[in-house]
Write an enzyme that holds these catalytic residues in place. Sequence first.
Site, PDB file in Angstrom:
ATOM      1  N   VAL A 198      26.200  30.290   7.953  1.00  0.00           N
ATOM      2  CA  VAL A 198      26.752  31.623   8.155  1.00  0.00           C
ATOM      3  C   VAL A 198      26.151  32.506   7.067  1.00  0.00           C
ATOM      4  CG1 VAL A 198      28.889  32.964   8.172  1.00  0.00           C
ATOM      5  CG2 VAL A 198      28.893  30.596   9.000  1.00  0.00           C
ATOM      6  N   CYS A 199      25.575  33.623   7.457  1.00  0.00           N
ATOM      7  CA  CYS A 199      24.948  34.507   6.464  1.00  0.00           C
ATOM      8  C   CYS A 199      26.006  34.971   5.469  1.00  0.00           C
ATOM      9  CB  CYS A 199      24.303  35.713   7.128  1.00  0.00           C
ATOM     10  SG  CYS A 199      23.709  36.911   5.914  1.00  0.00           S
ATOM     11  N   ILE A 200      25.761  34.683   4.202  1.00  0.00           N
ATOM     12  CA  ILE A 200      26.797  34.936   3.200  1.00  0.00           C
ATOM     13  C   ILE A 200      27.044  36.430   2.998  1.00  0.00           C
ATOM     14  CG2 ILE A 200      25.189  34.747   1.229  1.00  0.00           C
ATOM     15  CD1 ILE A 200      27.562  33.344  -0.252  1.00  0.00           C
ATOM     16  N   ALA A 259      28.986  37.696   5.909  1.00  0.00           N
ATOM     17  CA  ALA A 259      30.333  37.130   5.901  1.00  0.00           C
ATOM     18  C   ALA A 259      31.221  37.829   4.865  1.00  0.00           C
ATOM     19  CB  ALA A 259      30.265  35.626   5.628  1.00  0.00           C
TER      20      ALA A 259
END
Lengths: 99, 141, 117
Positions: B88-90, B93
């Site tokens: 998940v793209c930090i 997110a």
Amino acid sequence: MLHILRHSPHADSRFASCLRAINADQSLLLIEDAVYTLLPGTSGRNALEYLPASVSLYTLESDLLGRGVALDDISSRIEVIDYQMMVALCTEHAKVVSW
Amino acid sequence: MAGLLCFHWVGFMKFAIALLAGPQDPAARSALEFARAVLSSGHQISHLFFYREAVHLASLLGVQPQDEQDITAEWRQFITEHRLDAVVCIAAALRRGVLDKAEAQRWERPAANTAAPWELSGLGQWVDALQSADRAVTFGT
Amino acid sequence: MKSLLIISRHAPTRHAAREALDVALAAAAFDVPCGILFMDDGVFQLMRGQDAAQIGQKSLAANLQALPLFGVEDVLVCQHSLGERGLQASQCLLEARVVNNAEIATLIEHYDQILTL
């Protein structure tokens, strides 16, 4: 090359953009709301009919049925496929472009 | 039979699948059905990447009405069952309030709402995935 | 290395526009041969005179100007999309090569991977 369209032609300019970028001998797969393009008597469907005969057209059966687009209304040019066949299409084409 | 097996082996491919749309978008289901079909066709999923609104799939807090399908639970189960890398793209997110324990602590937020099998990481992971996969397919554009 | 073309098609006020630039910059940082094509409402990102602070936003200009510096080799803009929106290449805040439909089709063939963002 396999182009995948997912937006309704009435809601978004991607449909037109994709059609402008598509070349002969490429493939176009309509999924999700892009299946509304297949309804008879619409400008979207006419635009599909004008694509060169060498462009292969596909659509996902579950997306059609889920949206009430009747299989009988689909142009004979369009091949109706399932997810397994969509995977096979992706392997057969060197590149997949999602619009 | 040997010929068939051999053909199958040659056709085996590594797929990177990215999802950009959230749990409320039909793309969340399309991507999952496609991912299932990739595996059932004998191919491999080398990477899953969740960007933009798709980061909400990693939230463990969504509650669905009982008579509706829970796409986030289905994704979670699919990833766990097949031990897939689900990045998940930090940055995406954090902006949208999807935080694991470490990020909740770092940013002093009252709670974390994501955990394994999801992994928060950078866009570089996607760039890497695009390089190493035989096919890259994006959903939810 | 596989080359990557990002098609950026959201207006600058959309967060999606920033996220498309982020992907281009990340790819370039990893030395991926990379191009960006502004298409559809994405061409609005290139308009001069944007004062993003007026609508409580951070300007995209710095990220846009970073593209060539960070090694995004091809910065392209769709002629058709500009025309539809009453814009001209000379009004763009970035040196972008104007490409027509045929050139876009060729670009999509030429790049190894395409991401529409």
